[in-house]
Scaffold this motif. Structure first.
Motif, short mmCIF file in Angstrom:
data_model
loop_
_atom_site.label_atom_id
_atom_site.label_comp_id
_atom_site.label_asym_id
_atom_site.label_seq_id
_atom_site.Cartn_x
_atom_site.Cartn_y
_atom_site.Cartn_z
N ASN A 114 152.43 6.99 4.76
CA ASN A 114 151.66 5.55 5.03
C ASN A 114 150.56 5.34 5.02
O ASN A 114 149.70 4.43 4.48
N PHE A 115 149.89 6.03 5.89
CA PHE A 115 148.32 6.14 6.10
C PHE A 115 147.62 6.36 4.54
O PHE A 115 146.69 5.73 4.16
N ALA A 116 148.26 7.36 4.10
CA ALA A 116 147.28 7.97 2.79
C ALA A 116 147.65 6.64 1.55
O ALA A 116 146.82 6.27 1.12
N ALA A 117 148.73 6.11 1.80
CA ALA A 117 149.23 5.06 0.95
C ALA A 117 148.17 3.99 1.08
O ALA A 117 147.86 2.97 0.50
N GLY A 118 148.15 3.48 2.37
CA GLY A 118 147.22 2.36 2.93
C GLY A 118 145.76 2.54 2.66
O GLY A 118 145.28 1.60 2.07
N ALA A 119 145.42 4.02 2.44
CA ALA A 119 144.13 4.11 2.24
C ALA A 119 143.73 3.79 0.72
O ALA A 119 142.78 3.14 0.22
N LEU A 120 144.79 4.26 -0.12
CA LEU A 120 144.93 3.83 -1.45
C LEU A 120 144.86 2.41 -1.80
O LEU A 120 144.17 1.95 -2.95
N ILE A 121 145.67 1.45 -1.19
CA ILE A 121 145.69 0.37 -1.41
C ILE A 121 144.37 -0.41 -1.15
O ILE A 121 143.77 -1.20 -1.80
N ILE A 122 143.83 0.15 -0.04
CA ILE A 122 142.52 -0.64 0.39
C ILE A 122 141.45 -0.26 -0.63
O ILE A 122 140.50 -0.82 -0.83
N LEU A 123 141.34 1.10 -0.98
CA LEU A 123 140.27 1.64 -2.10
C LEU A 123 140.57 0.90 -3.30
O LEU A 123 139.48 0.61 -4.06
N PHE A 124 141.50 1.03 -3.89
CA PHE A 124 141.80 0.61 -5.24
C PHE A 124 142.17 -0.73 -5.54
O PHE A 124 142.11 -1.36 -6.58
N ARG A 125 142.67 -1.45 -4.41
CA ARG A 125 142.90 -2.99 -4.27
C ARG A 125 143.76 -3.30 -5.40
O ARG A 125 143.39 -4.16 -6.34
N PRO A 126 145.01 -3.00 -5.50
CA PRO A 126 145.98 -3.50 -6.55
C PRO A 126 146.36 -5.06 -6.16
O PRO A 126 146.77 -5.75 -6.78
N PHE A 127 146.04 -5.31 -4.88
CA PHE A 127 146.24 -6.67 -4.45
C PHE A 127 145.28 -6.83 -3.12
O PHE A 127 144.67 -5.83 -2.70
N LYS A 128 144.96 -8.17 -2.66
CA LYS A 128 144.27 -8.33 -1.25
C LYS A 128 144.98 -9.52 -0.83
O LYS A 128 146.02 -10.20 -1.27
N VAL A 129 144.63 -9.80 0.49
CA VAL A 129 145.35 -10.86 1.37
C VAL A 129 144.97 -11.90 0.55
O VAL A 129 144.13 -12.42 0.26
N GLY A 130 146.34 -12.77 0.50
CA GLY A 130 146.27 -14.15 -0.08
C GLY A 130 146.76 -14.14 -1.55
O GLY A 130 147.08 -15.17 -2.03
N ASP A 131 146.95 -12.88 -1.80
CA ASP A 131 147.57 -13.03 -3.45
C ASP A 131 148.96 -12.87 -3.10
O ASP A 131 149.69 -12.45 -2.22
N PHE A 132 149.56 -13.38 -4.45
CA PHE A 132 151.06 -13.51 -4.55
C PHE A 132 151.66 -12.31 -5.34
O PHE A 132 151.43 -12.26 -6.43
N ILE A 133 152.40 -11.65 -4.61
CA ILE A 133 152.81 -10.14 -5.15
C ILE A 133 154.42 -10.14 -5.33
O ILE A 133 154.96 -10.76 -4.68
N ARG A 134 154.98 -9.32 -6.03
CA ARG A 134 156.27 -9.06 -6.10
C ARG A 134 156.26 -7.38 -6.15
O ARG A 134 155.81 -6.86 -7.17
N VAL A 135 157.26 -6.86 -5.04
CA VAL A 135 157.26 -5.32 -5.04
C VAL A 135 158.45 -5.05 -4.55
O VAL A 135 159.02 -5.62 -3.49
N ASN A 136 159.26 -4.16 -4.94
CA ASN A 136 160.60 -3.63 -4.81
C ASN A 136 161.79 -4.79 -4.38
O ASN A 136 162.26 -4.61 -3.37
N GLY A 137 161.44 -5.91 -5.16
CA GLY A 137 162.43 -6.74 -5.02
C GLY A 137 162.06 -7.82 -3.80
O GLY A 137 162.60 -8.98 -3.87
N PHE A 138 160.94 -7.78 -3.39
CA PHE A 138 160.22 -8.85 -2.39
C PHE A 138 159.16 -9.48 -3.08
O PHE A 138 158.41 -8.81 -3.72
N GLU A 139 159.06 -10.70 -2.72
CA GLU A 139 157.89 -11.32 -3.27
C GLU A 139 157.51 -12.48 -2.21
O GLU A 139 158.03 -12.92 -1.38
N GLY A 140 156.04 -12.73 -2.14
CA GLY A 140 155.57 -13.73 -1.21
C GLY A 140 154.05 -13.31 -1.31
O GLY A 140 153.54 -12.59 -1.96
N ILE A 141 153.37 -14.17 -0.42
CA ILE A 141 151.99 -14.09 -0.25
C ILE A 141 151.46 -12.89 0.70
O ILE A 141 151.94 -12.92 1.89
#
Length: 281
Positions: A114-141
């Motif tokens: 999870n740490f490694a995945a969190g670093a990748l999320i923060i580094l490559f920014r597939p989304f940011k705080v405030g974005d509306f996303i859908r992942v693994n059947g869940f969606e929201g801000i």
């Protein structure tokens, strides 16, 4: 004579003990100097590293995480160097630390993932705080991005906490990454109606709305998308700003119905004729 030898032997023992104590004291002072000076240098190095990462516009969460990792690593090296100065075999200490690190890594492998995945999320920014996303059947801000987990706020105002490893191992749909979103309305009209009038009535529901955004590449359009059993299916596609998608979509549904009624276009519904046959007794 024997007394003199005993006094000399006792004096030699005290002298050797004093030399040993002085040597240990010197090494202890050197070890403390290594520790405190090393900590000061490590703090400066970590501060400079954080400043460089911040200037490079790296996310604050990742900067903090990398700073903590560097600080712990440097502190371990300083402690090993100080223990070596005291004469403690550092090989066994290094092996002990390595074994403990391996045991911790094995017991926390999911969290490290999870740490490694969190670093990748923060580094490559597939989304940011405030974005509306859908992942693994869940969606929201996206409410919060941490090194271990990501929190979403659903349209029903429920909080969903997703492990970062699960987020990165699934497809991510980010509705907020592009400024325009498409709203779709599907309506059925009577086969006997004038299709040109019906399509124009449906299209005007979008083009006359204040939230509709039309560009050369993305105009509002209507198509005949299906010939059903009891109705001709008309589909309206119109574009709006991402933050207006919900209100725009709901307003289109209402306006399409009102425009069709104003144009005397019937919206049929499925009907079924049931014939009862009375059997003769």
């Amino acid at each position: 004579m024997n007394f003199d030898l005993q006094v000399l032997s006792s004096f030699s023992g005290w002298k050797q003990l004093a030399q040993t104590g002085m040597s240990f004291g010197t090494n202890l002072l050197a070890a403390l100097a290594i520790y405190f000076i090393g900590r000061w240098v490590a703090t400066r190095v970590v501060t400079l590293m954080k400043a460089a990462l911040t200037r490079a516009k790296i996310d604050k969460t990742l900067v903090s995480f990398l700073g903590n990792v560097a600080n712990i690593g440097l502190l371990i090296l300083i402690i090993i160097a100080a223990l070596g100065k005291l004469g403690i075999p550092t090989t066994s200490v290094t092996a002990l630390i390595g074994g403990a690190g391996l045991a911790v890594a094995l017991s926390l492998k999911d969290q490290l993932s999870n740490f490694a995945a969190g670093a990748l999320i923060i580094l490559f920014r597939p989304f940011k705080v405030g974005d509306f996303i859908r992942v693994n059947g869940f969606e929201g801000i996206v409410r919060e991005i941490k090194m271990v987990q990501t929190s979403l706020s659903t349209p029903d105002n429920e909080e969903v906490v997703l492990p970062n490893s699960m987020v990165m191992s699934n497809s991510i749909v980010n509705r907020s990454s592009l400024s325009l979103c498409r709203a779709q309305v599907v309506v059925g009209v009577d086969y006997a109606c004038d299709l040109k009038v019906a399509k124009d009535a449906v299209l005007r529901a979008a083009t006359e709305h204040s939230l509709c955004v039309q560009t050369k590449e993305r105009p509002a359009v209507v198509y005949i998308t299906n010939l059903g059993d009891s109705a001709i299916e008309i589909t309206l596609w119109a574009w709006t700003q991402e933050e207006n998608l919900g209100p725009f979509r709901f307003a289109l549904n209402e306006q399409v119905v009102e425009n069709l009624r104003a144009a005397n276009i019937n919206i049929p519904f499925p009907q079924r004729d049931v014939h009862l046959i009375q059997s003769k007794a």
